[in-house]
Design a protein around this motif. Structure first.
Motif, short mmCIF file in Angstrom:
data_model
loop_
_atom_site.label_atom_id
_atom_site.label_comp_id
_atom_site.label_asym_id
_atom_site.label_seq_id
_atom_site.Cartn_x
_atom_site.Cartn_y
_atom_site.Cartn_z
N ARG A 87 32.59 5.93 101.34
CA ARG A 87 32.33 4.75 101.11
C ARG A 87 31.88 3.60 102.15
O ARG A 87 30.46 3.11 102.07
CB ARG A 87 33.17 3.88 100.38
CG ARG A 87 33.07 2.47 99.60
CD ARG A 87 34.01 1.95 98.99
NE ARG A 87 33.91 0.56 98.56
CZ ARG A 87 34.31 -0.57 99.23
NH1 ARG A 87 35.20 -0.15 100.34
NH2 ARG A 87 34.15 -1.58 98.72
N ILE A 143 27.98 2.05 102.43
CA ILE A 143 27.51 0.57 102.55
C ILE A 143 26.70 0.45 103.84
O ILE A 143 25.62 -0.51 103.50
CB ILE A 143 28.88 0.07 102.86
CG1 ILE A 143 29.88 -0.14 101.53
CG2 ILE A 143 28.77 -1.66 103.08
CD1 ILE A 143 31.12 -0.79 101.77
N THR A 146 27.96 -0.73 96.27
CA THR A 146 28.70 -0.21 97.24
C THR A 146 29.68 -1.00 97.42
O THR A 146 31.02 -0.51 97.90
CB THR A 146 27.99 0.39 98.53
OG1 THR A 146 27.19 -0.81 98.74
CG2 THR A 146 27.02 1.37 98.15
N ILE A 147 29.72 -2.30 97.72
CA ILE A 147 30.73 -3.11 98.15
C ILE A 147 31.89 -3.32 97.05
O ILE A 147 33.08 -3.38 97.21
CB ILE A 147 30.26 -4.72 98.59
CG1 ILE A 147 29.54 -4.42 99.98
CG2 ILE A 147 31.44 -5.66 98.75
CD1 ILE A 147 30.42 -4.29 101.06
#
Length: 739
Positions: free
Chosen positions: A71, A75, A179-180
């Motif tokens: 992840r 980001i 993504t956040i």
């Protein structure tokens, strides 16, 4: 599975941005060259900077993702897309533009490398192929929309190349937000770092159910690399029933399986003698193969898929709701803590400590720990062997509400179980340990096949019937002999946090199974690049121009540049329905069959293109044949050779080094891309278009042979089982060479 699908779609926005950028720079470079007065070499550098950036970032992205997680890297990719879009929007000169293109390449490299890994690690095995075809679909969709945008802007009096390139920052901002705030970390990466509670919560969200204990155990077992794995044959049925003609070994090797209903249990026993099962029999016959050069692991993988139920269902039919061999879910035990890292060691016993349930720090207890509750009273050692836990009938995996827990079904017809085995040493002392078992049902009696599927958990084989299964038997991933004196109950002897700080295991690249997987991954990535896709893309506008498409569009008042953009948008649009068909077939026909079916079509299309260049049948006829061949080539490429190399590379490596290995494969992909891009103009000038297409046809033929001999079928199989098969196949191949 809706959560898993939405997460995969969100992740593939990175591939959408890659396709968008590829198409945008193809159109914008015409206006950049005129505005900044660029020479041919500088023009090529502007286009190639993103390729250089992607290649450079790939060299380290895998190891970093194994360290920081999937992840965070996604980001960073979204941030690089966003920043590069803003810088390209501002670019006052070619130097700033090249820096922006380099940053854009960094974002592309991270997305292309890690999105397939992320999807593979979050998707269930039954739909992993479908979801991993999404990057190809989104990339082509991004190209189509970008060509439409460039075409629309080309109709303006003074098109702005800065605006064309800067628009990239708008969808990248959406990617950054997702993504956040939406994408979770990969549960497999979390388990590899010992973050068990977070991994369980992510799995519950992705799967849409509370009980994910079976898959959690599978993820833990996937942390191992190498080790001795054997193929065995089992028969499963009532304790007093055995298949005719089979001779069971001693009872000490039996595995007791517990069902969801009170008092329901069955026994799996290994058998000796001539195997009637696909997996075990294939192991013995791999040396004597009908195809001399075929890799043994191809035969090994194929034996699994040949024995799948005729209905095509990928769900497990081997006791669909059976729980673990070790039942630790007594009605009065809080099962939300027993298998989590919240267990803390107290003296020589292990007990649940709710206060530590949300922390992953200082965790030294086993993943599945010994309970100092009435469970111990339920364990009755057998007088004959003394170490096989026999559970009382009421100790099944059923809670007060009757809901089954602890299912060991792990997808693709596979079940996860463990057994305790002992042997007597020369000094008379007994030595024992856990063995992990991946069970795969080989066949289902015709009379029972329907009922096992239609009434999951409530319809077991009738009395006297047995189920035949093959098994991969090996040592558990985190087994530790030093803890044997503690006599804990469970498969994972050491908590994953004990090994979380080791980082990338570079020495693991020397494991025979990993080396065999790298051969497959690197080989198929390089051959894909040399199969001609870039050459056909380069030549498509000329083919369609010869067919009269550009003249027709010019008669409508379009400039040559606008007509070229519209033609490119049309050819890209043709790919989308074909990719949709591939998404449907990826988990039905499988990766290997799609490649073996579509690559011959690529070869025929390229050969016909060669003849259309050599033989003059008239302008209209030649143009029509060439146009048809190009369209067929595109459609078949995006159905097979386009998405499948990335799908395979994301499936065949162990969890701890998956990022590192796929980065190695991606590095060869980008190197191949650079070689093809820069040699194509030289080849066109030296051997002509017919010679180029002839070389591509030969490479496609080599690709087909490589896939047939070396690439196994991985559809529907859990990632952990795939890596075990590579290890077994590599050892079998080594044994064959030594004979």
């Amino acid at each position: 599975m809706r959560g898993t699908t939405f997460v995969a779609i969100a992740a593939t926005i990175g591939n959408f941005l890659q396709g968008w950028d590829n198409a945008t720079i193809a159109g914008a470079i015409l206006y950049i060259t005129n505005d900044l007065n660029l020479g041919n070499s500088v023009e090529g550098l502007v286009v190639a900077m993103s390729l250089i950036g992607a290649t450079a970032i790939t060299t380290c992205s895998g190891a970093i993702s194994d360290w920081l997680g999937r992840r965070p890297m996604l980001i960073i990719s979204s941030m690089l897309y966003f920043v590069s879009g803003l810088v390209m929007l501002w670019s006052p000169n070619v130097y700033i533009l090249c820096v922006a293109r380099l940053l854009d390449g960094f974002g592309i490299g991270l997305a292309v490398t890690l999105v397939p890994v992320y999807i593979s690690e979050t998707a269930p095995s039954e739909i992993r192929g479908l979801l991993n075809t999404l990057p190809q679909f989104c990339g082509s969709g991004g190209m189509f929309l970008s060509y439409c945008m460039v075409f629309g802007m080309s109709l303006m009096d003074s098109p702005s190349w800065r605006l064309m390139l800067g628009v990239l920052s708008i969808p990248s901002l959406l990617y950054f937000a997702l993504t956040i705030f939406y994408l979770p970390e990969s549960p497999r990466w979390l388990v590899s770092k010992g973050k068990m509670l977070e991994a369980k919560q992510v799995l519950q969200r992705l799967r849409g159910r509370e009980d994910v204990s079976g898959e959690m155990a599978l993820l833990v077992e996937g942390l191992g690399i190498g080790g001795e794995t054997s193929l065995e044959e089992y028969i499963i049925g009532p304790a007093d029933e055995l298949a005719d003609g089979q001779e069971p070994t001693a009872d000490k090797d039996k595995i007791r399986l517990y069902g969801p209903e009170e008092g329901l249990s069955w026994v799996a026993k290994p058998v000796t003698g001539q195997s009637i099962l696909g997996l075990s029999s294939r192991q013995g016959s791999m040396v004597n193969q009908s195809v001399p050069l075929m890799d043994p692991l191809v035969t090994l993988f194929g034996s699994v898929h040949e024995k799948l139920p005729e209905t095509g269902s990928m769900r497990s039919m081997l006791f669909p709701n059976f729980g673990s061999m070790f039942s630790t879910a007594e009605p009065h035990v809080k099962n939300e803590h027993w298998d989590e890292e919240s267990l803390q060691r107290e003296g020589e016993d292990y007990a649940s400590d709710a206060a530590g349930g949300d922390s992953d720090d200082n965790l030294h207890s086993p993943l599945i720990s010994r309970q100092t509750t009435s469970l111990e009273k339920d364990m009755v050692p057998s007088a004959s062997h003394g170490s096989i836990p026999s559970m009382r009938r009421h100790s099944t995996l059923v809670q007060d509400g009757g809901e089954s827990v602890g299912s060991t079904g792990i997808g693709g017809g596979w079940q996860l179980a463990w057994k305790w085995s002992e042997r007597e040493c020369e000094d008379g002392k007994k030595e024992g340990g856990f063995k992990r078992i991946y069970l795969h049902q080989e066949e289902v009696p015709e009379s029972r096949r329907g009922s096992l599927v239609s009434i999951p958990g409530n319809d077991m084989p009738a009395e006297g019937e047995v189920i035949q299964a093959a098994a991969l038997v090996s040592q558990p991933a985190l087994y530790s002999k030093e803890l044997m004196d503690l006599r804990p109950v469970g498969p994972a002897m050491v908590h994953p946090s004990e090994t979380a700080s080791k980082g990338p295991l570079w020495t693991a690249l020397l494991d025979p199974g990993v080396k065999r997987a790298l051969l497959v991954g690197v080989g198929i990535q390089m051959l894909q690049q040399f199969s001609g896709i870039n050459g056909v893309l380069y030549y498509t506008p000329q083919i369609l121009e010869d067919a009269g498409a550009e003249v027709l569009l010019s008669n409508l008042g379009l400039s040559s540049d606008s007509a070229s953009f519209l033609i490119s948008a049309f050819t890209t649009m043709l790919m989308l329905p074909c990719i949709g068909v591939a998404m449907k077939l990826m988990d039905i026909s499988g990766r290997r069959r799609l490649l073996l079916t579509t690559i011959p079509v690529l070869i025929v299309s390229l050969i016909i293109l060669v003849f259309s260049e050599i033989v003059d049948l008239g302008t209209v006829v030649n143009a029509s044949i060439s146009t048809a061949c190009v369209i067929i080539y595109f459609c078949c490429f995006v159905m097979g050779y386009g998405p499948i190399p990335n799908i395979l590379c994301s499936e065949i490596f162990p969890t701890r080094i998956r990022g590192l290995c796929i980065a190695i494969c991606a590095l060869f992909y980008w190197i191949g891309d650079i070689i093809v891009t820069y040699t194509l103009p030289l080849m066109l000038s030296s051997i002509g278009l017919a010679g180029v297409f002839g070389i591509y046809a030969v490479v496609c033929l080599i690709s087909w042979v490589f896939v047939f001999l070396k690439v196994p079928e991985t559809k529907g199989m859990p990632l952990e089982v795939i890596t075990e098969f590579f290890a077994v196949g590599a050892r079998q191949a080594a044994a064959t060479k030594n004979e």
